[in-house]
Design a protein around this motif. Structure first.
Motif, PDB file in Angstrom:
ATOM      1  N   ALA A  24      50.226  38.627  39.304  1.00  0.00           N
ATOM      2  CA  ALA A  24      49.585  37.688  38.386  1.00  0.00           C
ATOM      3  C   ALA A  24      50.633  36.886  37.630  1.00  0.00           C
ATOM      4  N   SER A  25      50.372  35.594  37.490  1.00  0.00           N
ATOM      5  CA  SER A  25      51.358  34.724  36.852  1.00  0.00           C
ATOM      6  C   SER A  25      50.858  34.097  35.550  1.00  0.00           C
ATOM      7  N   THR A  26      49.538  34.158  35.286  1.00  0.00           N
ATOM      8  CA  THR A  26      48.998  33.506  34.083  1.00  0.00           C
ATOM      9  C   THR A  26      48.277  34.472  33.156  1.00  0.00           C
ATOM     10  N   PHE A  27      48.220  35.759  33.490  1.00  0.00           N
ATOM     11  CA  PHE A  27      47.524  36.742  32.682  1.00  0.00           C
ATOM     12  C   PHE A  27      48.095  38.121  32.964  1.00  0.00           C
ATOM     13  N   ARG A  28      47.719  39.074  32.137  1.00  0.00           N
ATOM     14  CA  ARG A  28      48.112  40.462  32.340  1.00  0.00           C
ATOM     15  C   ARG A  28      47.013  41.189  33.111  1.00  0.00           C
ATOM     16  N   THR A  29      47.406  42.004  34.093  1.00  0.00           N
ATOM     17  CA  THR A  29      46.399  42.699  34.896  1.00  0.00           C
ATOM     18  C   THR A  29      45.814  43.913  34.182  1.00  0.00           C
ATOM     19  N   ILE A  51      39.001  47.640  42.238  1.00  0.00           N
ATOM     20  CA  ILE A  51      39.686  48.675  41.470  1.00  0.00           C
ATOM     21  C   ILE A  51      39.489  48.377  39.989  1.00  0.00           C
ATOM     22  N   SER A  52      38.994  49.355  39.261  1.00  0.00           N
ATOM     23  CA  SER A  52      38.744  49.167  37.834  1.00  0.00           C
ATOM     24  C   SER A  52      40.037  49.341  37.049  1.00  0.00           C
ATOM     25  N   ASN A  53      39.936  49.136  35.723  1.00  0.00           N
ATOM     26  CA  ASN A  53      41.136  49.278  34.898  1.00  0.00           C
ATOM     27  C   ASN A  53      41.635  50.712  34.875  1.00  0.00           C
ATOM     28  N   THR A  54      40.764  51.688  35.203  1.00  0.00           N
ATOM     29  CA  THR A  54      41.178  53.096  35.248  1.00  0.00           C
ATOM     30  C   THR A  54      41.459  53.550  36.678  1.00  0.00           C
ATOM     31  N   ALA A  55      41.608  52.575  37.598  1.00  0.00           N
ATOM     32  CA  ALA A  55      41.969  52.835  38.987  1.00  0.00           C
ATOM     33  C   ALA A  55      40.872  53.494  39.810  1.00  0.00           C
ATOM     34  N   ASP A  56      39.637  53.443  39.343  1.00  0.00           N
ATOM     35  CA  ASP A  56      38.512  53.822  40.198  1.00  0.00           C
ATOM     36  C   ASP A  56      38.364  52.746  41.265  1.00  0.00           C
ATOM     37  N   THR A  57      38.134  53.184  42.504  1.00  0.00           N
ATOM     38  CA  THR A  57      38.084  52.228  43.602  1.00  0.00           C
ATOM     39  C   THR A  57      36.747  52.251  44.330  1.00  0.00           C
ATOM     40  N   ALA A  58      36.453  51.159  44.983  1.00  0.00           N
ATOM     41  CA  ALA A  58      35.270  51.061  45.827  1.00  0.00           C
ATOM     42  C   ALA A  58      35.609  50.139  46.979  1.00  0.00           C
ATOM     43  N   SER A  70      45.314  49.234  45.445  1.00  0.00           N
ATOM     44  CA  SER A  70      46.068  49.892  44.385  1.00  0.00           C
ATOM     45  C   SER A  70      46.547  48.835  43.398  1.00  0.00           C
ATOM     46  N   ARG A  71      46.942  49.309  42.226  1.00  0.00           N
ATOM     47  CA  ARG A  71      47.422  48.397  41.198  1.00  0.00           C
ATOM     48  C   ARG A  71      48.646  48.986  40.521  1.00  0.00           C
ATOM     49  N   ASP A  72      49.507  48.115  40.033  1.00  0.00           N
ATOM     50  CA  ASP A  72      50.658  48.523  39.234  1.00  0.00           C
ATOM     51  C   ASP A  72      50.719  47.557  38.060  1.00  0.00           C
ATOM     52  N   ALA A  96      41.639  38.751  43.353  1.00  0.00           N
ATOM     53  CA  ALA A  96      40.832  38.212  42.272  1.00  0.00           C
ATOM     54  C   ALA A  96      40.845  39.179  41.093  1.00  0.00           C
ATOM     55  N   ALA A  97      40.695  38.639  39.909  1.00  0.00           N
ATOM     56  CA  ALA A  97      40.670  39.464  38.709  1.00  0.00           C
ATOM     57  C   ALA A  97      39.528  39.033  37.801  1.00  0.00           C
ATOM     58  N   ALA A  98      38.962  40.027  37.119  1.00  0.00           N
ATOM     59  CA  ALA A  98      37.884  39.776  36.171  1.00  0.00           C
ATOM     60  C   ALA A  98      38.430  39.752  34.749  1.00  0.00           C
ATOM     61  N   ASP A  99      37.590  39.353  33.814  1.00  0.00           N
ATOM     62  CA  ASP A  99      37.951  39.399  32.401  1.00  0.00           C
ATOM     63  C   ASP A  99      37.568  40.732  31.769  1.00  0.00           C
ATOM     64  N   LEU A 100      36.866  41.575  32.513  1.00  0.00           N
ATOM     65  CA  LEU A 100      36.355  42.835  31.985  1.00  0.00           C
ATOM     66  C   LEU A 100      37.005  44.021  32.692  1.00  0.00           C
ATOM     67  N   PRO A 101      37.042  45.200  32.057  1.00  0.00           N
ATOM     68  CA  PRO A 101      37.698  46.357  32.658  1.00  0.00           C
ATOM     69  C   PRO A 101      36.888  47.041  33.758  1.00  0.00           C
ATOM     70  N   TYR A 102      35.575  46.920  33.727  1.00  0.00           N
ATOM     71  CA  TYR A 102      34.737  47.574  34.736  1.00  0.00           C
ATOM     72  C   TYR A 102      34.356  46.548  35.793  1.00  0.00           C
ATOM     73  N   CYS A 103      34.098  47.043  36.970  1.00  0.00           N
ATOM     74  CA  CYS A 103      33.849  46.138  38.090  1.00  0.00           C
ATOM     75  C   CYS A 103      32.373  45.796  38.200  1.00  0.00           C
ATOM     76  N   GLY A 104      32.118  44.534  38.511  1.00  0.00           N
ATOM     77  CA  GLY A 104      30.745  44.064  38.604  1.00  0.00           C
ATOM     78  C   GLY A 104      30.272  43.849  40.024  1.00  0.00           C
TER      79      GLY A 104
END
Length: 124
Positions: A24-29, A51-58, A70-72, A96-104
């Protein structure tokens, strides 16, 4: 505005592996749900993995077992490992990234920050 720097796409033979990455170049993941989508020419975006902010995946049901998201957050990076590639995996892959921590889910409108796409080609 370019939100992500993408890398890792390319051309491989069927059965091979690729690791796609986005930085990411314009925001923090951190604190965000993030996702990978793909698009085959002439078709709509298809959800691949979340992948959610707590690394739950689907994963999309048809893709389970070969794809690993995965995320770092220390590196502001999102990754997608693809193993045992098949010709039908050939597509443009988008992070792609969302503005929220949980996945929609797989709604593309949920994710305001999109990469420009990295191409994966698979030869049989």
């Amino acid at each position: 505005q370019v939100h992500w720097v993408e890398s890792g796409g390319g051309s491989v033979q069927a059965g091979g592996s690729l690791r796609l990455s986005c930085t990411a170049s314009t925001f923090r993941t951190s604190g965000r749900c993030m996702a990978w989508f793909r698009q085959i020419p002439g078709k709509e975006h298809e959800g691949v993995a979340l992948i959610s902010n707590t690394a739950d995946t689907a994963y999309a049901n048809s893709l389970k077992g070969r794809f690993t998201i995965s995320r770092d957050d220390s590196k502001n990076t999102l990754n997608l490992q693809i193993n045992n590639l098949k010709p039908e995996d050939a597509a443009l892959y988008y992070c792609a990234a969302a503005d929220l921590p949980y996945c929609g889910g797989w709604r593309t409108s949920y994710y305001p920050y999109w990469g420009q796409g990295t191409r994966v080609t698979v030869s049989s």
